[in-house]
Design a protein around this motif. Structure first.
Motif: not given
Length: 619
Positions: A113-116, A146-150, A201-205, A379-384
């Motif tokens: 689980l990659h979060a982010p 903030e917007t995260l990719d998971i 499987y990907t999602a955006r939070l 930016t931190a990878l996976g975040s905006d």
């Protein structure tokens, strides 16, 4: 005889003792030996190779199963089909050996689980017999807004089960504080068929104005297991200021080494006039490929946080007037799908450490010269969430068209001067006579010696004075040079005398130091051609001078002053056109006006007494 035998025995005894001591030190029990272990993913990791380049894995019967290369590192990983519980032997080409026992059961499934997305994942390895349930807490560091990719990654690691059906489900519990999970995971009976089969499987939070108090639960299950990941949210430890810029250099090479002799924050491009002229005559000039980086920039980033982080570093070129991205610095685009049209790099930086990355700089061939801005956004990878943003000016520099035309005109002038010298060489030599040629050769040799000594002193002063050395060291070299030039004009005020003495001085330097080159035709030839032209124009030299009075001082000062000023400016122009070395306008004016003209006039004025003295003793 006895003394020699005793001395020889003592020497041999000492040598044996030294060799024994070295062997004892080499076989110290505390030294590190070859080690091997299986990773949770099923690969065999061999460590402490001790300089070995190849690793071999053999079974109990000595059959070779796998071979791996160390590639200069002290660790190597090998992937092969192993039998649970079996013992394997590891050997290296350096002679080291070790044994390792395989796990009792192979890994069956890997859940990551990659979060982010982009940061180190939470990984769970499942083996037979599969556990019925598993609960995993995953803290997510995030900031409001903030917007995260998971991403959830499921990988089958073994063929023991031909078809493994997996269900994926996600749900939100508690108060989410306005957070929005844009894509919920809900996939049933996703079958994993073969070894290394993988589903992602990907999602955006998107966070709201406050951090969520609830959780996001991601459930991965089948008939045999039920694993649940509980995502809770904590204030981000990486805020603006935690990631700092340690260094930012441009231009560099592809390895990040700063290019010596090149001005900082400056990109030098060729003059387009030469390309157009070449195309008109049917020549295709060697140019830069638009699909390749024109230069590079090195970025050092300091992580002041308490845990490692993977960063995304994006570079941009901006128009200084609008502060928007300029098309001149866009990377090349491709017809194939995927990828990005941005210049980016990924950098993993440990807690309290400094990481380095090298970004390419693309420049379009039609980019006009001028001032621009370069910007990096981290930016931190996976975040905006932007952790660092910096802007700095830089310049695109091209050789000026009039400067190019000046060099072309000087080249034509030198060609005429050189052609005239070749055509009238024999007539010129016969007209001077042997005594005058010997005199000019001696004076040319003396000119080289004085210029060489003055150049050494000037080089030492350059280390102390830098670009202002021309005011001190330039005075010394100019005075010594034009003392001899003035003496030559007092003795032989004829056209061609400067050329013969100057060629002798140049040949001595080339023979002693091996510095002959094609570019010398332009550097040395322009100086001699300007002297001859200005001296003839001011009436200092003649083709057939009479035995009258010596040349007048003022015309000689003006002629040689203008000639040296023109030669100094030509040298700077040649450096710009041939070697892409550009100088500030104030430096050019200082060299041309002071070193070239003023110091030359002073040298001529000081050399008049030497010239008169030599003229009086000359028969």
């Amino acid at each position: 005889m006895k003394r020699s035998i005793i001395s020889t025995g003592l020497v041999l005894l000492i040598l044996v003792g030294v060799v024994g001591l070295l062997r004892c030190c080499a076989s110290t029990p505390g030294s590190v030996e070859l080690a091997a272990a299986f990773t949770p993913q099923g690969a065999l990791r061999v460590t402490h190779l001790g300089g070995a380049m190849e690793v071999r894995v053999l079974d109990a019967g000595g059959l070779l199963l796998a071979t791996g290369k160390a590639h200069g590192r002290d660790t190597a990983e090998l992937v092969f089909s192993w039998t649970p519980g079996s013992v394997y032997r590891i050997r290296t080409d350096a002679g080291s050996e070790a044994e390792v026992r395989a796990p009792e059961s192979p890994p069956l499934l890997a859940l990551r689980l990659h979060a982010p997305l982009g940061q180190p994942p939470t990984e769970v390895i499942l083996r037979d017999p599969l556990p019925k349930t598993g609960e995993h807490r995953v803290p997510v560091r995030v900031s409001p807004g903030e917007t995260l990719d998971i991403m959830l990654e499921i990988e089958k690691l073994s063929d023991d089960r031909p078809d493994l059906a997996v269900d994926v489900h996600s749900e939100v519990t508690g108060d989410m504080g306005g957070a929005d999970l844009s894509q919920a995971w809900d996939a049933a009976d996703e079958a994993l068929s073969f070894e290394f089969d993988k589903h992602m499987y990907t999602a955006r939070l998107r966070m709201g104005k406050t951090l969520p108090g609830g959780e996001v639960m991601v459930r991965v299950s089948s008939d045999d297991f039920d694993e649940r990941f509980h995502l809770s949210f904590e204030p981000a430890a990486l805020e603006a200021g935690t990631i700092r810029l340690a260094a930012w250099d441009m231009p560099t090479d592809a390895l990040g080494n700063v290019k010596t002799g090149r001005p900082r924050d400056q990109v030098v491009m060729p003059n387009r006039v030469w390309g157009r002229l070449a195309s008109w005559v049917g020549i295709r000039p060697m140019g830069h490929e638009a699909t390749e980086a024109y230069t590079f920039q090195r970025i050092d980033v300091k992580n002041g946080g308490n845990y490692p982080v993977t960063l995304l570093i994006a570079g941009e070129g901006l128009d200084p007037a609008t502060r928007r991205e300029s098309r001149f610095f866009d990377p090349p685009t491709w017809d194939a799908g995927g990828g990005t049209n941005r210049t980016v790099a990924y950098l993993r930086v440990g807690a309290g450490e400094t990481g380095r990355c090298v970004l390419p700089v693309y420049v379009a061939p039609d980019t006009p010269a001028g001032e621009y801005l370069r910007r990096i956004r981290v930016t931190a990878l996976g975040s905006d969430h932007v952790l660092l943003e910096e802007e700095r000016p830089f310049a695109i520099v091209r050789t000026k068209t009039w400067l190019t035309l000046w060099v072309a005109g000087v080249a034509a002038l030198i060609a005429l001067w050189l052609g005239g010298c070749l055509i009238f060489y024999q007539r010129l030599v016969r007209s001077f006579g042997v005594r005058t040629l010997v005199l000019l050769s001696l004076l040319g040799s003396l000119q080289f010696c004085l210029s060489f000594a003055g150049g050494w002193v000037s080089s030492v002063l350059y280390a102390l004075l830098g670009p202002f050395n021309c005011l001190v060291g330039g005075f010394l070299t100019e005075v010594l040079t034009y003392l001899i030039v003035t003496a030559i004009l007092y003795l032989v005020p004829r056209v061609g005398a400067m050329t013969i003495a100057g060629v002798i001085s140049y040949l001595m330097g080339g023979i002693m130091f091996g510095t002959f080159g094609l570019a010398d035709l332009l550097f040395v030839g322009s100086a001699l051609a300007f002297r001859e032209i200005f001296l003839l124009a001011f009436g200092v030299t003649r083709f057939h001078p009479g035995p009258g009075k010596p040349p007048a001082l003022l015309p000689m000062m003006l002629a040689l002053g203008f000639a040296d000023a023109a030669a100094t400016f030509t040298n700077l122009a040649l450096f710009a056109v041939l070697y892409r070395l550009f100088y500030a306008p104030w430096f050019i004016v200082m060299n041309v006006a002071i070193t070239g003209f003023l110091y030359t006039c002073v040298g001529v004025w000081l050399g008049r007494s030497l010239g008169r003295s030599l003229r009086e003793v000359r028969p």
